[in-house]
Design an enzyme around this catalytic site. Structure first.
Site, PDB file in Angstrom:
ATOM      1  N   GLY A  49       7.327  15.197  70.124  1.00  0.00           N
ATOM      2  CA  GLY A  49       8.591  14.510  69.898  1.00  0.00           C
ATOM      3  C   GLY A  49       8.861  14.012  68.491  1.00  0.00           C
ATOM      4  O   GLY A  49      10.007  13.963  68.056  1.00  0.00           O
ATOM      5  N   GLU A 103       6.204   7.771  65.863  1.00  0.00           N
ATOM      6  CA  GLU A 103       6.538   8.121  67.247  1.00  0.00           C
ATOM      7  C   GLU A 103       8.033   8.394  67.376  1.00  0.00           C
ATOM      8  O   GLU A 103       8.835   7.867  66.597  1.00  0.00           O
ATOM      9  CB  GLU A 103       6.085   6.944  68.141  1.00  0.00           C
ATOM     10  CG  GLU A 103       6.460   7.016  69.604  1.00  0.00           C
ATOM     11  CD  GLU A 103       5.812   8.170  70.362  1.00  0.00           C
ATOM     12  OE1 GLU A 103       5.811   9.286  69.854  1.00  0.00           O
ATOM     13  OE2 GLU A 103       5.344   7.935  71.487  1.00  0.00           O
ATOM     14  N   ASP A 104       8.394   9.189  68.363  1.00  0.00           N
ATOM     15  CA  ASP A 104       9.816   9.490  68.563  1.00  0.00           C
ATOM     16  C   ASP A 104      10.555   8.322  69.215  1.00  0.00           C
ATOM     17  O   ASP A 104      11.624   7.919  68.770  1.00  0.00           O
ATOM     18  CB  ASP A 104      10.021  10.777  69.377  1.00  0.00           C
ATOM     19  CG  ASP A 104       9.277  10.797  70.719  1.00  0.00           C
ATOM     20  OD1 ASP A 104       8.523   9.836  71.029  1.00  0.00           O
ATOM     21  OD2 ASP A 104       9.441  11.784  71.461  1.00  0.00           O
ATOM     22  N   ASP A 107       9.658   3.474  74.871  1.00  0.00           N
ATOM     23  CA  ASP A 107      10.413   3.235  76.090  1.00  0.00           C
ATOM     24  C   ASP A 107       9.726   2.079  76.817  1.00  0.00           C
ATOM     25  O   ASP A 107       9.922   0.920  76.469  1.00  0.00           O
ATOM     26  CB  ASP A 107      10.389   4.563  76.878  1.00  0.00           C
ATOM     27  CG  ASP A 107      11.330   4.599  78.057  1.00  0.00           C
ATOM     28  OD1 ASP A 107      12.541   4.617  77.835  1.00  0.00           O
ATOM     29  OD2 ASP A 107      10.852   4.623  79.207  1.00  0.00           O
ATOM     30  N   LYS A 135      13.930   1.399  72.921  1.00  0.00           N
ATOM     31  CA  LYS A 135      14.788   0.900  74.000  1.00  0.00           C
ATOM     32  C   LYS A 135      14.256  -0.477  74.404  1.00  0.00           C
ATOM     33  O   LYS A 135      13.380  -0.572  75.281  1.00  0.00           O
ATOM     34  CB  LYS A 135      14.698   1.817  75.223  1.00  0.00           C
ATOM     35  CG  LYS A 135      15.196   3.239  75.026  1.00  0.00           C
ATOM     36  CD  LYS A 135      14.985   4.036  76.323  1.00  0.00           C
ATOM     37  CE  LYS A 135      15.406   5.466  76.193  1.00  0.00           C
ATOM     38  NZ  LYS A 135      15.054   6.276  77.385  1.00  0.00           N
ATOM     39  N   PHE A 156      18.864   7.956  78.862  1.00  0.00           N
ATOM     40  CA  PHE A 156      17.985   9.080  78.563  1.00  0.00           C
ATOM     41  C   PHE A 156      18.630   9.911  77.462  1.00  0.00           C
ATOM     42  O   PHE A 156      19.775  10.305  77.559  1.00  0.00           O
ATOM     43  CB  PHE A 156      17.721   9.951  79.796  1.00  0.00           C
ATOM     44  CG  PHE A 156      16.696  10.999  79.510  1.00  0.00           C
ATOM     45  CD1 PHE A 156      15.342  10.683  79.525  1.00  0.00           C
ATOM     46  CD2 PHE A 156      17.081  12.290  79.167  1.00  0.00           C
ATOM     47  CE1 PHE A 156      14.386  11.645  79.206  1.00  0.00           C
ATOM     48  CE2 PHE A 156      16.119  13.256  78.844  1.00  0.00           C
ATOM     49  CZ  PHE A 156      14.773  12.931  78.866  1.00  0.00           C
ATOM     50  N   ASP A 163      13.145  15.780  73.896  1.00  0.00           N
ATOM     51  CA  ASP A 163      13.497  16.881  74.791  1.00  0.00           C
ATOM     52  C   ASP A 163      13.919  16.425  76.167  1.00  0.00           C
ATOM     53  O   ASP A 163      13.618  15.310  76.613  1.00  0.00           O
ATOM     54  CB  ASP A 163      12.289  17.798  74.978  1.00  0.00           C
ATOM     55  CG  ASP A 163      11.196  17.137  75.833  1.00  0.00           C
ATOM     56  OD1 ASP A 163      10.767  16.018  75.477  1.00  0.00           O
ATOM     57  OD2 ASP A 163      10.808  17.713  76.862  1.00  0.00           O
ATOM     58  N   ARG A 169      15.031  19.777  71.594  1.00  0.00           N
ATOM     59  CA  ARG A 169      14.321  19.126  70.477  1.00  0.00           C
ATOM     60  C   ARG A 169      14.927  19.491  69.126  1.00  0.00           C
ATOM     61  O   ARG A 169      14.808  18.737  68.165  1.00  0.00           O
ATOM     62  CB  ARG A 169      12.840  19.545  70.449  1.00  0.00           C
ATOM     63  CG  ARG A 169      12.029  19.068  71.635  1.00  0.00           C
ATOM     64  CD  ARG A 169      10.538  19.248  71.338  1.00  0.00           C
ATOM     65  NE  ARG A 169       9.711  19.124  72.524  1.00  0.00           N
ATOM     66  CZ  ARG A 169       9.267  17.976  73.038  1.00  0.00           C
ATOM     67  NH1 ARG A 169       9.588  16.848  72.460  1.00  0.00           N
ATOM     68  NH2 ARG A 169       8.502  17.974  74.113  1.00  0.00           N
TER      69      ARG A 169
HETATM   70  P1  IMP Z   1       6.702   5.042  77.023  1.00  0.00           P
HETATM   71  O1  IMP Z   1       5.235   5.248  77.206  1.00  0.00           O
HETATM   72  O2  IMP Z   1       7.386   4.652  78.297  1.00  0.00           O
HETATM   73  O3  IMP Z   1       7.043   4.099  75.898  1.00  0.00           O
HETATM   74  O4  IMP Z   1       7.327   6.451  76.737  1.00  0.00           O
HETATM   75  C1  IMP Z   1       7.243   7.045  75.556  1.00  0.00           C
HETATM   76  C2  IMP Z   1       7.392   8.543  75.675  1.00  0.00           C
HETATM   77  O5  IMP Z   1       8.287   8.940  76.720  1.00  0.00           O
HETATM   78  C3  IMP Z   1       8.014   9.015  74.398  1.00  0.00           C
HETATM   79  O6  IMP Z   1       7.025   9.353  73.460  1.00  0.00           O
HETATM   80  C4  IMP Z   1       8.839  10.189  74.832  1.00  0.00           C
HETATM   81  O7  IMP Z   1       8.070  11.354  74.748  1.00  0.00           O
HETATM   82  C5  IMP Z   1       9.187   9.917  76.266  1.00  0.00           C
HETATM   83  N1  IMP Z   1      10.576   9.385  76.420  1.00  0.00           N
HETATM   84  C6  IMP Z   1      10.933   8.106  76.695  1.00  0.00           C
HETATM   85  N2  IMP Z   1      12.269   7.974  76.758  1.00  0.00           N
HETATM   86  C7  IMP Z   1      12.781   9.202  76.508  1.00  0.00           C
HETATM   87  C8  IMP Z   1      14.131   9.708  76.413  1.00  0.00           C
HETATM   88  O8  IMP Z   1      15.143   9.005  76.560  1.00  0.00           O
HETATM   89  N3  IMP Z   1      14.252  11.032  76.131  1.00  0.00           N
HETATM   90  C9  IMP Z   1      13.165  11.864  75.928  1.00  0.00           C
HETATM   91  N4  IMP Z   1      11.903  11.429  76.009  1.00  0.00           N
HETATM   92  C10 IMP Z   1      11.701  10.116  76.288  1.00  0.00           C
HETATM   93 MG    MG Z   2       6.390  11.032  72.556  1.00  0.00          MG
END
Ligand code: IMP
Ligand code: MG
Length: 178
Positions: A49, A103-104, A107, A135, A156, A163, A169
């Site tokens: 990402g 990081e992308d 969440d 977020k 999302f 992606d 992407r």
């Molecule tokens: P976390 O562990 O919940 O913080 O999630 C992080 C990972 O979930 C990111 O590195 C993304 O790869 C994926 N992710 C979270 N939200 C989105 C979104 O809105 N679109 C695409 N990928 C997401």
């Molecule tokens: Mg990621």
């Protein structure tokens, strides 16, 4: 650019244009350039990402530093899983180094917490986080994020490296699910 696109079964609408994204990335790079001057940081970009964010960010980073890439668990569909796999591809010593995770998106924060924990085993001097997107409403962890390019609501999104089911992407703008 198109205002509405379809990826697989889902419709997405234009949300953040490339120009805004790159303006914000420049600002983050500026902060890094002043904060981490003289620290010779190792940027650790998280594949897949973060590839586009890392590329753009590094063009604007002017202080000496290195970049390397790691891979973690993949993300399936539109909900975050708690399962995080091991860190793959960390072939660079980070001992006693200033590490900046690139990081992308943050969440729930689970991925970053797990990655930081994993990195601590390699005795870095410090670990900072730079994320393209954050977020705040979705955060479920106590996590310090040092650099955020864009804060977004709990939608999302795809594009600029992110992606939906492996697709989207390459989009240069960010779209959100309708
Ligand atoms: P976390 O562990 O919940 O913080 O999630 C992080 C990972 O979930 C990111 O590195 C993304 O790869 C994926 N992710 C979270 N939200 C989105 C979104 O809105 N679109 C695409 N990928 C997401
Ligand atoms: Mg990621």
């Amino acid at each position: 650019m198109k205002k509405v696109i379809t990826i697989r079964d889902k419709q997405f609408e234009l949300f953040i244009e490339q120009e805004i994204i790159e303006e914000r990335i420049k600002q983050v790079a500026g902060q890094i350039n002043s904060d981490l001057k003289g620290k010779d940081p190792v940027f650790l970009a998280v594949l897949n990402g973060a590839f586009m964010f890392a590329g753009e960010l590094m063009k604007e980073v002017t202080i000496p530093g290195e970049i390397t890439f790691v891979r973690l668990a993949s993300y399936h569909g539109t909900s975050t899983t708690n399962r995080v796999q091991e860190v793959l591809g960390l072939n660079k010593s980070i001992e006693n180094r200033c590490v900046v995770i690139v990081e992308d998106i943050v969440d729930s924060g689970n991925t970053m917490i797990a990655l930081k924990k994993e990195l601590e085993k390699h005795n870095p001097r410090e670990v900072k986080i730079a994320t393209l997107l954050f977020k705040p409403a979705a955060l479920r962890q106590k996590l310090q994020i040092d650099y955020v390019a864009l804060e977004i609501p709990n939608d999302f999104i795809v594009g600029y490296g992110l992606d939906y089911d492996g697709h989207g992407r390459n989009l240069k703008d960010i779209y959100k699910a309708k």
